[in-house]
Design an enzyme around this catalytic site. Structure first.
Site, PDB file in Angstrom:
ATOM      1  CB  CYS A 257      -0.918   0.014   1.226  1.00 24.41           C
ATOM      2  SG  CYS A 257      -1.881   1.535   1.302  1.00 24.41           S
ATOM      3  CG  ASN A 266      -1.706  -8.439  -1.322  1.00 24.48           C
ATOM      4  OD1 ASN A 266      -1.300  -7.501  -1.979  1.00 24.48           O
ATOM      5  ND2 ASN A 266      -2.744  -8.363  -0.525  1.00 24.48           N
TER       6      ASN A 266
HETATM    7  P1  HMG Z   1      -9.297  14.151  -0.609  1.00 26.05           P
HETATM    8  O1  HMG Z   1      -8.138  14.801  -1.280  1.00 26.05           O
HETATM    9  O2  HMG Z   1      -9.546  14.446   0.838  1.00 26.05           O
HETATM   10  O3  HMG Z   1     -10.634  14.336  -1.469  1.00 26.05           O
HETATM   11  O4  HMG Z   1      -9.131  12.600  -0.780  1.00 26.05           O
HETATM   12  P2  HMG Z   1     -11.562  15.553  -1.672  1.00 26.05           P
HETATM   13  O5  HMG Z   1     -12.948  15.073  -1.461  1.00 26.05           O
HETATM   14  O6  HMG Z   1     -11.082  16.738  -0.881  1.00 26.05           O
HETATM   15  O7  HMG Z   1     -11.337  15.846  -3.221  1.00 26.05           O
HETATM   16  C1  HMG Z   1     -10.084  16.316  -3.718  1.00 26.05           C
HETATM   17  C2  HMG Z   1     -10.061  16.277  -5.225  1.00 26.05           C
HETATM   18  O8  HMG Z   1     -10.138  14.914  -5.678  1.00 26.05           O
HETATM   19  C3  HMG Z   1     -11.241  16.932  -5.855  1.00 26.05           C
HETATM   20  O9  HMG Z   1     -10.805  17.417  -7.127  1.00 26.05           O
HETATM   21  C4  HMG Z   1     -12.221  15.815  -6.068  1.00 26.05           C
HETATM   22  O10 HMG Z   1     -13.135  16.068  -7.101  1.00 26.05           O
HETATM   23  C5  HMG Z   1     -11.306  14.697  -6.471  1.00 26.05           C
HETATM   24  P3  HMG Z   1     -10.400  18.937  -7.340  1.00 26.05           P
HETATM   25  O11 HMG Z   1     -11.635  19.684  -6.962  1.00 26.05           O
HETATM   26  O12 HMG Z   1      -9.259  19.222  -6.380  1.00 26.05           O
HETATM   27  O13 HMG Z   1     -10.017  18.992  -8.797  1.00 26.05           O
HETATM   28  N1  HMG Z   1     -11.874  13.395  -6.145  1.00 26.05           N
HETATM   29  C6  HMG Z   1     -11.866  12.359  -6.987  1.00 26.05           C
HETATM   30  N2  HMG Z   1     -11.386  12.199  -8.229  1.00 26.05           N
HETATM   31  C7  HMG Z   1     -11.523  10.966  -8.795  1.00 26.05           C
HETATM   32  N3  HMG Z   1     -12.102   9.933  -8.158  1.00 26.05           N
HETATM   33  C8  HMG Z   1     -12.574  10.065  -6.919  1.00 26.05           C
HETATM   34  C9  HMG Z   1     -12.469  11.319  -6.281  1.00 26.05           C
HETATM   35  N4  HMG Z   1     -12.823  11.754  -5.056  1.00 26.05           N
HETATM   36  C10 HMG Z   1     -12.441  13.031  -4.988  1.00 26.05           C
HETATM   37  N5  HMG Z   1     -13.133   9.009  -6.310  1.00 26.05           N
HETATM   38  C11 HMG Z   1      -9.996  10.349  -0.853  1.00 26.05           C
HETATM   39  C12 HMG Z   1     -10.024  11.692  -0.139  1.00 26.05           C
HETATM   40  C13 HMG Z   1     -10.730   9.356   0.005  1.00 26.05           C
HETATM   41  C14 HMG Z   1     -10.679  10.500  -2.200  1.00 26.05           C
HETATM   42  C15 HMG Z   1      -8.504   9.943  -1.048  1.00 26.05           C
HETATM   43  O14 HMG Z   1      -7.885   9.997   0.206  1.00 26.05           O
HETATM   44  C16 HMG Z   1      -8.328   8.562  -1.607  1.00 26.05           C
HETATM   45  O15 HMG Z   1      -8.857   8.227  -2.654  1.00 26.05           O
HETATM   46  N6  HMG Z   1      -7.559   7.726  -0.930  1.00 26.05           N
HETATM   47  C17 HMG Z   1      -7.342   6.347  -1.421  1.00 26.05           C
HETATM   48  C18 HMG Z   1      -5.905   5.961  -1.315  1.00 26.05           C
HETATM   49  C19 HMG Z   1      -5.766   4.553  -1.828  1.00 26.05           C
HETATM   50  O16 HMG Z   1      -6.302   4.200  -2.866  1.00 26.05           O
HETATM   51  N7  HMG Z   1      -5.025   3.704  -1.076  1.00 26.05           N
HETATM   52  C20 HMG Z   1      -4.793   2.362  -1.444  1.00 26.05           C
HETATM   53  C21 HMG Z   1      -5.990   1.457  -1.320  1.00 26.05           C
HETATM   54  S1  HMG Z   1      -6.267   0.906   0.355  1.00 26.05           S
HETATM   55  C22 HMG Z   1      -5.239  -0.510   0.504  1.00 26.05           C
HETATM   56  O17 HMG Z   1      -4.445  -0.759  -0.346  1.00 26.05           O
HETATM   57  C23 HMG Z   1      -5.433  -1.420   1.682  1.00 26.05           C
HETATM   58  C24 HMG Z   1      -6.143  -2.731   1.302  1.00 26.05           C
HETATM   59  O18 HMG Z   1      -5.408  -3.445   0.340  1.00 26.05           O
HETATM   60  C25 HMG Z   1      -6.321  -3.599   2.556  1.00 26.05           C
HETATM   61  C26 HMG Z   1      -5.046  -3.794   3.377  1.00 26.05           C
HETATM   62  O19 HMG Z   1      -4.028  -4.264   2.836  1.00 26.05           O
HETATM   63  O20 HMG Z   1      -5.113  -3.452   4.570  1.00 26.05           O
HETATM   64  C27 HMG Z   1      -7.535  -2.464   0.729  1.00 26.05           C
HETATM   65 MG    MG Z   2      -3.685  -4.737   0.754  1.00 29.35          MG
END
Ligand code: HMG
Ligand code: MG
Length: 342
Positions: A257, A266
């Site tokens: 991640c 994984n």
């Molecule tokens: P934020 O920056 O707080 O979002 O992110 P926001 O609501 O303030 O929006 C900021 C900008 O992003 C805006 O655009 C939104 O429109 C845009 P701007 O006005 O600045 O041009 N925006 C989007 N654009 C495209 N798609 C969207 C979206 N949402 C907002 N969906 C947010 C908050 C939750 C979106 C961000 O923190 C995020 O996406 N985080 C995800 C990080 C991630 O993907 N991490 C890896 C996956 S988790 C993992 O791997 C663990 C797992 O495998 C299990 C384990 O191993 O434990 C699952």
């Molecule tokens: Mg994972």
């Protein structure tokens, strides 16, 4: 001839079938330092489908500035949905969505399975989602509700279930509280993530028991182990003995991640399949085809797969019974016992 499948020795009490939730295309590729070309991602999913994986997590609909590796999520998912070979046999093709914006985009492209992804700890919630735990649950709630109304299945991921790199040990009741909130919200399945790979088998059993006591049975739970300390397979066996039947894994052991220090790949799907087949547990996966897929991806990424099973089986061709005609000049297994030419 040399044998390339384990002898089957079932263990009483284990499930007859395990559902593998393949996360290589999402969890694997989100963590690559280089960006894998869009066409290669689509081909990766196609090869995983050919290898018999019934559930393939395709990508994440998150802002590209957060995960640039998956900036082509729309293109990849649209191509995958349009590919009859991939969608055959009711294949499940979930995608990650954190919020309404991601949900809208995924549904527009035909998603019928999504996953939201929460954290058991405050530090990781802030780092990964820019929200507190409570704020992130509030962000997911409308998504899960809209999904339910549209007949779309939602899985709930929960990260840092067995330890957090910033906060250290995570109390069982804290994990259960957030996990139960995801289930109560409407997530059909809860995937417990050992994001940094620190779990050990007794701890796995203890957490599953705590969930069972809180009314979340093993049948609603999947396990998601990263393999940083080599414990993923042992942890998986502990979970199977507790009644879990869905296991997340990543082809070739890709993954990690980008927002969690020390997260490595994984559990490798090949290592998992080798163990499950040895236990006589059905998976539907063709190990030879899967190894060939991971070998192809390792070539593309320019480094060997960390999967032990891939390393052992790479370059070998297997028939349906796991038998290969090996090259005696390159395969030490054929030169043992009777020796070459015997
Ligand atoms: P934020 O920056 O707080 O979002 O992110 P926001 O609501 O303030 O929006 C900021 C900008 O992003 C805006 O655009 C939104 O429109 C845009 P701007 O006005 O600045 O041009 N925006 C989007 N654009 C495209 N798609 C969207 C979206 N949402 C907002 N969906 C947010 C908050 C939750 C979106 C961000 O923190 C995020 O996406 N985080 C995800 C990080 C991630 O993907 N991490 C890896 C996956 S988790 C993992 O791997 C663990 C797992 O495998 C299990 C384990 O191993 O434990 C699952
Ligand atoms: Mg994972």
């Amino acid at each position: 001839m040399t044998r390339r499948l384990p002898d089957v020795r079932p263990e009483p009490g284990l499930p007859e079938r395990v559902f593998i939730h393949e996360v290589g295309a999402r969890d694997g590729l989100q963590n690559e330092s280089g960006v894998v070309p869009t066409e290669a991602k689509i081909e990766f999913v196609r090869r995983l489908a050919r290898a018999g994986l019934g559930t393939i997590e395709v990508t994440s609909f998150v802002p590209p500035k957060w995960v640039p590796q998956l900036a082509d999520a729309g293109e990849v998912f649209a191509a995958v949905r349009a590919d009859a070979e991939i969608t055959a046999a009711d294949r499940r093709l979930p995608v990650l969505v954190p919020n309404d914006r991601g949900f809208d985009r995924a549904v527009e492209l035909g998603a019928d399975r999504i996953a939201v992804f929460g954290s058991a700890t405050e530090t990781f919630a802030r780092r990964n989602l820019n929200r507190t735990v409570a704020e992130s649950l509030a962000m997911f709630a409308p998504v899960v509700e809209r999904a339910g109304a549209a007949g779309i299945d939602t899985r709930g991921y929960l990260s840092m279930c067995w330890g957090d790199p910033w906060e250290g040990p995570v109390p069982l009741d804290q994990v259960v509280r957030v996990g139960k909130a995801l289930v109560d919200m409407g997530c059909s399945q809860l995937s417990l993530g050992d994001t940094i790979g620190v779990a050990t088998p007794g701890h796995v059993t203890a957490l599953l028991a705590a969930f069972a006591e809180a009314g979340v049975p093993a049948s609603r739970i999947a396990v998601h182990f990263h393999d940083s300390y080599g414990q993923a397979l042992a942890n998986t066996l502990a979970a199977l003995r507790f009644g879990v039947t869905t296991v997340d894994a990543s082809a070739g052991g890709l993954g990690g991640c980008p927002y969690a220090e020390s997260a490595t790949g994984n559990l490798a799907t090949e290592d998992l399949v080798w163990m499950l087949h040895g236990l006589g547990i059905e998976t539907g996966v063709d190990l030879g085809a899967l190894v060939a897929t991971s070998a192809w991806m390792a070539d593309l990424l320019g480094r060997p797969s960390p999967s032990r099973a891939v390393q052992a089986l790479i370059g070998k061709r297997m028939d349906a019974h796991g038998l290969v005609l090996a090259d005696p000049t390159t395969d030490p297994a054929t030169t043992s016992a009777a020796g070459p030419g015997a």
